[in-house]
Scaffold this active site. Sequence first.
Site, mmCIF file in Angstrom:
data_model
loop_
_atom_site.group_PDB
_atom_site.id
_atom_site.type_symbol
_atom_site.label_atom_id
_atom_site.label_comp_id
_atom_site.label_asym_id
_atom_site.label_seq_id
_atom_site.Cartn_x
_atom_site.Cartn_y
_atom_site.Cartn_z
ATOM 1 C CE LYS A 48 107.744 45.041 78.692
ATOM 2 N NZ LYS A 48 108.464 46.118 77.977
ATOM 3 C CG MET B 246 102.186 42.198 104.868
ATOM 4 S SD MET B 246 103.298 41.126 105.795
ATOM 5 C CE MET B 246 104.647 42.221 106.178
ATOM 6 C CE1 TYR C 119 101.392 48.289 112.814
ATOM 7 C CE2 TYR C 119 100.805 47.800 110.543
ATOM 8 C CZ TYR C 119 101.146 47.368 111.804
ATOM 9 O OH TYR C 119 101.265 46.041 112.051
HETATM 10 C C1 PLP Z 1 107.576 46.787 77.105
HETATM 11 C C2 PLP Z 1 107.843 47.100 75.680
HETATM 12 C C3 PLP Z 1 106.798 47.211 74.747
HETATM 13 C C4 PLP Z 1 105.341 47.221 75.169
HETATM 14 O O1 PLP Z 1 105.045 48.513 75.688
HETATM 15 P P1 PLP Z 1 103.594 48.915 76.223
HETATM 16 O O2 PLP Z 1 103.744 50.341 76.584
HETATM 17 O O3 PLP Z 1 103.336 48.059 77.407
HETATM 18 O O4 PLP Z 1 102.630 48.669 75.129
HETATM 19 C C5 PLP Z 1 107.129 47.332 73.407
HETATM 20 N N1 PLP Z 1 108.436 47.417 73.013
HETATM 21 C C6 PLP Z 1 109.456 47.365 73.886
HETATM 22 C C7 PLP Z 1 110.845 47.468 73.385
HETATM 23 C C8 PLP Z 1 109.204 47.215 75.247
HETATM 24 O O5 PLP Z 1 110.220 47.190 76.120
#
Ligand code: PLP
Length: 354
Positions: free
Chosen positions: A36, A297, A249
């Site tokens: 994701k 930045m 800054y």
């Molecule tokens: C993001 C996610 C994972 C992966 O989690 P990690 O801690 O990055 O291994 C697995 N299951 C669900 C439902 C998630 O949202």
Amino acid sequence: MSPPLARLTIDLDAVAHNFAALKAEAGSAETAPVVKADGYGLGAIPVARRLTAEGARTFFVARLDEGTALRKALGSSPVIYVFDGCPAGAADRLRAANLRPVLNSLEQIAAYGEGGAALHVDTGMNRLGLSLEDAVALAANPALLSRIGLTLVMSHLACAGQPGHPMNAAQLARFQEVRGLFPNAPASLSSSGGIFFGPDYAFDLVRPGISLYGGGPHDDAHASIRPVVTFEAAILQVRGVKTGETIGYGATHTFEALGEVAVVAAGYADGFLRSSAGRGHAWYRGASRRLLGRLSMDLIALDVTDAGARAGDVVELIGPHCLIDDVAKATGTASYEVLTRLSTRAERVYLGEA
Ligand SMILES: *Cc1c(COP(=O)(O)O)cnc(C)c1O
């Protein structure tokens, strides 16, 4: 051609190593990568292509659009689950791209219709998923169940990063009940953290994300997980500073002695959090060096007193000496945020592309 001033190197051989390490830990359970948010910012498609070559057959994304792009890149064979499930209006697009939603509520189940799906049951995190009561009601409705075509029942640990947390055992017990409700579906509970909690937490499939990308499963470096990302940037200028002078800054850092500062071509626009001011480190000429003052930045200042620093030299800001878990701690965040904030400004180099 002049060399790039900043370079992000993504080592897919290290991703493959971490996949193998997680697989070994998961025993006979299938290891299904979570890609994701564009593979935690590192590139879902190059990561998933390499992991397909390493034998991965099932992937998880969060959003429908992420799933559509991944399907296009990987072709028809892998199973792709979408954590968001089936919000209103998504059913046809899910089916058109041959994506399986992770259905999170009775409303989503009704909206999806048929075509194969996972079911998410909440076991205590109170994020996505059916309540236990709704799951019991669903289990008592075999006609509805067979219409969905259940291919996985899953839940998610709230405290996977904290091995000693009592929430883990409580969620495990509740998930065992859930599994009993849907005895014919494969079951999945663990993300990276839970994979290291022992065989009871593995069930039929595990869903690692962060540890594929080099983050320790419990927010600290782990012996079996290799760093994946290296961020290097060049020194633009080296300057001497006198006692009493300040830098950056807000003039937040005052020098208490003569010293030397390297001004480096990276900044918060590259994804380095401004909150690392006064706490972060970089690696240069065999030693860890302090970041000084507020980062800008496009620029970061580094204490290189007595290092013989030269403009054009390269500094490691993330990598084997600056692990993402340590960078996260210095900035008051998690490795996940360090990775997903890395911008696209630096040159990106992939090692070990499939
Ligand atoms: C993001 C996610 C994972 C992966 O989690 P990690 O801690 O990055 O291994 C697995 N299951 C669900 C439902 C998630 O949202």
